[in-house]
Design a protein around this motif. Structure first.
Motif, PDB file in Angstrom:
ATOM      1  N   LYS A   1       0.886  -0.995  -0.034  1.00 58.65           N
ATOM      2  CA  LYS A   1      -0.146  -0.362   0.147  1.00 58.65           C
ATOM      3  C   LYS A   1       0.366   1.051   0.105  1.00 58.65           C
ATOM      4  CE  LYS A   1      -3.683   2.624   3.174  1.00 58.65           C
ATOM      5  NZ  LYS A   1      -4.789   2.587   3.434  1.00 58.65           N
ATOM      6  N   SER A   2       2.202   1.039   0.487  1.00 64.85           N
ATOM      7  CA  SER A   2       3.055   2.353   1.202  1.00 64.85           C
ATOM      8  C   SER A   2       3.617   2.654  -0.880  1.00 64.85           C
ATOM      9  CB  SER A   2       3.707   2.490   1.892  1.00 64.85           C
ATOM     10  OG  SER A   2       5.132   3.176   1.248  1.00 64.85           O
ATOM     11  N   ALA A   3       3.962   1.873  -1.295  1.00 64.43           N
ATOM     12  CA  ALA A   3       4.257   1.164  -2.489  1.00 64.43           C
ATOM     13  C   ALA A   3       3.616   2.335  -3.600  1.00 64.43           C
ATOM     14  CB  ALA A   3       4.233   0.024  -2.991  1.00 64.43           C
ATOM     15  N   PHE A   4       2.254   1.487  -3.327  1.00 67.63           N
ATOM     16  CA  PHE A   4       1.240   2.208  -4.419  1.00 67.63           C
ATOM     17  C   PHE A   4       1.083   3.783  -4.195  1.00 67.63           C
ATOM     18  CE2 PHE A   4      -0.554  -2.218  -4.064  1.00 67.63           C
ATOM     19  CZ  PHE A   4      -0.387  -2.798  -5.746  1.00 67.63           C
ATOM     20  N   LYS A   5       1.107   4.138  -3.147  1.00 72.60           N
ATOM     21  CA  LYS A   5       0.907   5.540  -2.454  1.00 72.60           C
ATOM     22  C   LYS A   5       2.214   6.730  -3.139  1.00 72.60           C
ATOM     23  CE  LYS A   5      -1.242   8.958  -0.494  1.00 72.60           C
ATOM     24  NZ  LYS A   5      -2.378   9.532  -0.856  1.00 72.60           N
ATOM     25  N   ASN A   6       3.847   5.787  -2.630  1.00 71.19           N
ATOM     26  CA  ASN A   6       4.373   6.326  -3.379  1.00 71.19           C
ATOM     27  C   ASN A   6       4.758   6.880  -4.795  1.00 71.19           C
ATOM     28  OD1 ASN A   6       5.686   7.134  -0.145  1.00 71.19           O
ATOM     29  ND2 ASN A   6       6.677   5.649  -0.755  1.00 71.19           N
ATOM     30  N   LYS A   7       3.752   5.631  -5.613  1.00 69.97           N
ATOM     31  CA  LYS A   7       4.283   5.871  -6.833  1.00 69.97           C
ATOM     32  C   LYS A   7       3.351   7.004  -7.385  1.00 69.97           C
ATOM     33  CE  LYS A   7       5.637   4.589 -10.763  1.00 69.97           C
ATOM     34  NZ  LYS A   7       7.586   4.837 -11.128  1.00 69.97           N
ATOM     35  N   SER A   8       2.018   6.663  -6.740  1.00 73.93           N
ATOM     36  CA  SER A   8       1.094   8.197  -6.950  1.00 73.93           C
ATOM     37  C   SER A   8       0.853   9.029  -6.853  1.00 73.93           C
ATOM     38  CB  SER A   8      -0.403   7.472  -6.828  1.00 73.93           C
ATOM     39  OG  SER A   8      -0.492   7.665  -4.986  1.00 73.93           O
ATOM     40  N   ILE A   9       1.757   9.500  -5.488  1.00 77.54           N
ATOM     41  CA  ILE A   9       2.257  10.314  -5.543  1.00 77.54           C
ATOM     42  C   ILE A   9       3.798  11.440  -6.440  1.00 77.54           C
ATOM     43  CG2 ILE A   9       4.113  12.092  -4.438  1.00 77.54           C
ATOM     44  CD1 ILE A   9       2.194  10.677  -1.969  1.00 77.54           C
ATOM     45  N   GLU A  10       4.067  10.696  -7.396  1.00 79.60           N
ATOM     46  CA  GLU A  10       5.218  10.660  -8.143  1.00 79.60           C
ATOM     47  C   GLU A  10       4.618  11.191  -9.075  1.00 79.60           C
ATOM     48  OE1 GLU A  10       8.549   8.282 -10.800  1.00 79.60           O
ATOM     49  OE2 GLU A  10       8.345   6.848  -8.256  1.00 79.60           O
ATOM     50  N   LEU A  11       3.449  10.071  -9.595  1.00 78.59           N
ATOM     51  CA  LEU A  11       2.761  10.147 -10.750  1.00 78.59           C
ATOM     52  C   LEU A  11       2.074  11.495 -10.894  1.00 78.59           C
ATOM     53  CD1 LEU A  11       2.880   6.307 -12.383  1.00 78.59           C
ATOM     54  CD2 LEU A  11       4.197   8.679 -13.129  1.00 78.59           C
ATOM     55  N   LYS A  12       1.450  12.291  -9.716  1.00 76.23           N
ATOM     56  CA  LYS A  12       0.807  12.962 -10.116  1.00 76.23           C
ATOM     57  C   LYS A  12      -1.007  12.232  -9.917  1.00 76.23           C
ATOM     58  CE  LYS A  12       3.697  16.268  -9.206  1.00 76.23           C
ATOM     59  NZ  LYS A  12       4.179  17.897 -10.033  1.00 76.23           N
ATOM     60  N   VAL A  13      -1.319  10.813  -9.422  1.00 77.60           N
ATOM     61  CA  VAL A  13      -2.430  10.545  -9.853  1.00 77.60           C
ATOM     62  C   VAL A  13      -3.662  10.098  -8.950  1.00 77.60           C
ATOM     63  CG1 VAL A  13      -1.871   9.834 -12.544  1.00 77.60           C
ATOM     64  CG2 VAL A  13      -2.167   8.271 -10.238  1.00 77.60           C
ATOM     65  N   ASP A  14      -4.176  10.059  -8.441  1.00 80.84           N
ATOM     66  CA  ASP A  14      -5.086  10.089  -7.643  1.00 80.84           C
ATOM     67  C   ASP A  14      -4.999   8.678  -7.459  1.00 80.84           C
ATOM     68  OD1 ASP A  14      -5.909  12.233  -7.514  1.00 80.84           O
ATOM     69  OD2 ASP A  14      -8.001  12.038  -8.213  1.00 80.84           O
ATOM     70  N   GLU A  15      -5.494   7.362  -8.472  1.00 79.69           N
ATOM     71  CA  GLU A  15      -4.875   5.884  -8.220  1.00 79.69           C
ATOM     72  C   GLU A  15      -4.800   5.012  -9.245  1.00 79.69           C
ATOM     73  OE1 GLU A  15      -8.338   2.431  -8.150  1.00 79.69           O
ATOM     74  OE2 GLU A  15      -8.845   4.042  -7.265  1.00 79.69           O
TER      75      GLU A  15
ATOM     76  N   VAL B   1       3.966  -4.450  -7.811  1.00 75.72           N
ATOM     77  CA  VAL B   1       4.060  -5.433  -7.274  1.00 75.72           C
ATOM     78  C   VAL B   1       5.833  -6.562  -6.891  1.00 75.72           C
ATOM     79  CG1 VAL B   1       2.797  -7.797  -6.786  1.00 75.72           C
ATOM     80  CG2 VAL B   1       2.001  -5.671  -6.991  1.00 75.72           C
ATOM     81  N   LYS B   2       6.147  -6.483  -8.626  1.00 79.87           N
ATOM     82  CA  LYS B   2       6.947  -7.509  -9.033  1.00 79.87           C
ATOM     83  C   LYS B   2       7.976  -6.589  -8.696  1.00 79.87           C
ATOM     84  CE  LYS B   2       4.948  -9.090 -12.958  1.00 79.87           C
ATOM     85  NZ  LYS B   2       4.918  -8.866 -14.990  1.00 79.87           N
ATOM     86  N   LYS B   3       8.240  -5.248  -8.318  1.00 81.69           N
ATOM     87  CA  LYS B   3       9.403  -4.728  -7.991  1.00 81.69           C
ATOM     88  C   LYS B   3       9.919  -4.958  -6.531  1.00 81.69           C
ATOM     89  CE  LYS B   3      10.195  -0.994 -10.876  1.00 81.69           C
ATOM     90  NZ  LYS B   3       9.942   0.980 -10.921  1.00 81.69           N
ATOM     91  N   GLU B   4       8.401  -5.025  -5.511  1.00 81.41           N
ATOM     92  CA  GLU B   4       8.226  -5.121  -4.487  1.00 81.41           C
ATOM     93  C   GLU B   4       8.707  -6.646  -3.862  1.00 81.41           C
ATOM     94  OE1 GLU B   4       8.375  -2.711  -1.731  1.00 81.41           O
ATOM     95  OE2 GLU B   4       8.535  -1.434  -3.204  1.00 81.41           O
ATOM     96  N   VAL B   5       8.447  -7.180  -4.967  1.00 80.59           N
ATOM     97  CA  VAL B   5       8.765  -8.778  -4.606  1.00 80.59           C
ATOM     98  C   VAL B   5      10.266  -9.258  -4.975  1.00 80.59           C
ATOM     99  CG1 VAL B   5       8.347 -11.367  -5.695  1.00 80.59           C
ATOM    100  CG2 VAL B   5       6.215  -9.910  -5.161  1.00 80.59           C
ATOM    101  N   LYS B   6      10.917  -8.579  -5.695  1.00 76.54           N
ATOM    102  CA  LYS B   6      13.085  -8.750  -6.754  1.00 76.54           C
ATOM    103  C   LYS B   6      13.408  -7.975  -5.009  1.00 76.54           C
ATOM    104  CE  LYS B   6      15.417  -8.901  -9.694  1.00 76.54           C
ATOM    105  NZ  LYS B   6      16.489  -9.774  -9.309  1.00 76.54           N
ATOM    106  N   LYS B   7      12.576  -7.494  -4.708  1.00 78.56           N
ATOM    107  CA  LYS B   7      13.460  -6.341  -3.183  1.00 78.56           C
ATOM    108  C   LYS B   7      13.426  -7.213  -2.721  1.00 78.56           C
ATOM    109  CE  LYS B   7      12.313  -1.516  -3.366  1.00 78.56           C
ATOM    110  NZ  LYS B   7      11.392  -0.730  -3.276  1.00 78.56           N
ATOM    111  N   ARG B   8      12.239  -8.020  -1.953  1.00 72.75           N
ATOM    112  CA  ARG B   8      12.347  -9.187  -0.414  1.00 72.75           C
ATOM    113  C   ARG B   8      13.250 -10.400  -1.126  1.00 72.75           C
ATOM    114  NH1 ARG B   8      10.925  -4.560  -0.418  1.00 72.75           N
ATOM    115  NH2 ARG B   8       8.877  -3.977   0.707  1.00 72.75           N
ATOM    116  N   GLN B   9      13.256 -10.693  -2.190  1.00 70.99           N
ATOM    117  CA  GLN B   9      13.976 -11.609  -2.671  1.00 70.99           C
ATOM    118  C   GLN B   9      15.803 -11.896  -2.437  1.00 70.99           C
ATOM    119  OE1 GLN B   9      12.576 -12.903  -6.974  1.00 70.99           O
ATOM    120  NE2 GLN B   9      10.960 -13.991  -5.776  1.00 70.99           N
ATOM    121  N   ASP B  10      16.084 -10.169  -2.901  1.00 67.44           N
ATOM    122  CA  ASP B  10      17.862 -10.277  -3.180  1.00 67.44           C
ATOM    123  C   ASP B  10      17.527  -9.596  -1.778  1.00 67.44           C
ATOM    124  OD1 ASP B  10      17.664  -9.818  -5.547  1.00 67.44           O
ATOM    125  OD2 ASP B  10      16.762  -7.839  -5.707  1.00 67.44           O
ATOM    126  N   SER B  11      16.493  -9.029  -0.849  1.00 65.06           N
ATOM    127  CA  SER B  11      17.520  -9.628   1.066  1.00 65.06           C
ATOM    128  C   SER B  11      17.351 -10.669   1.096  1.00 65.06           C
ATOM    129  CB  SER B  11      15.732  -8.499   1.848  1.00 65.06           C
ATOM    130  OG  SER B  11      16.043  -7.271   1.114  1.00 65.06           O
TER     131      SER B  11
END
Length: 79
Positions: A30-44, A54-64
């Protein structure tokens, strides 16, 4: 139902069931979605953009997990 709405619904269910791992994971998304929506200046975000996040976040966790295991930190890798 969009991916973002599905995450919101599952987050509420995790809160009710007190599932800490699921709750933490969904809050992270949810936090990653919110950050991206702020970055893109869109509501949803649309489903395509949400899927990319989701794919980026999964990759981050797998790397960790890989880094924790290489550092002999199985306790952290399990989280």
């Amino acid at each position: 139902m969009s991916v973002v709405n599905t995450i919101e619904k599952n987050l509420k269910e995790a809160l009710r069931s007190k599932d800490e791992i699921k709750l933490t994971t969904l809050r992270m998304l949810k936090s990653a979605f919110k950050n991206k929506s702020i970055e893109l200046k869109v509501d949803e975000l649309d489903d395509k953009e949400a899927g990319i996040i989701v794919k980026k976040e999964v990759k981050k966790r797998q790397d960790s997990i890989k880094a924790y295991k290489e550092g002999n930190r199985e306790d952290l890798a399990q989280r």
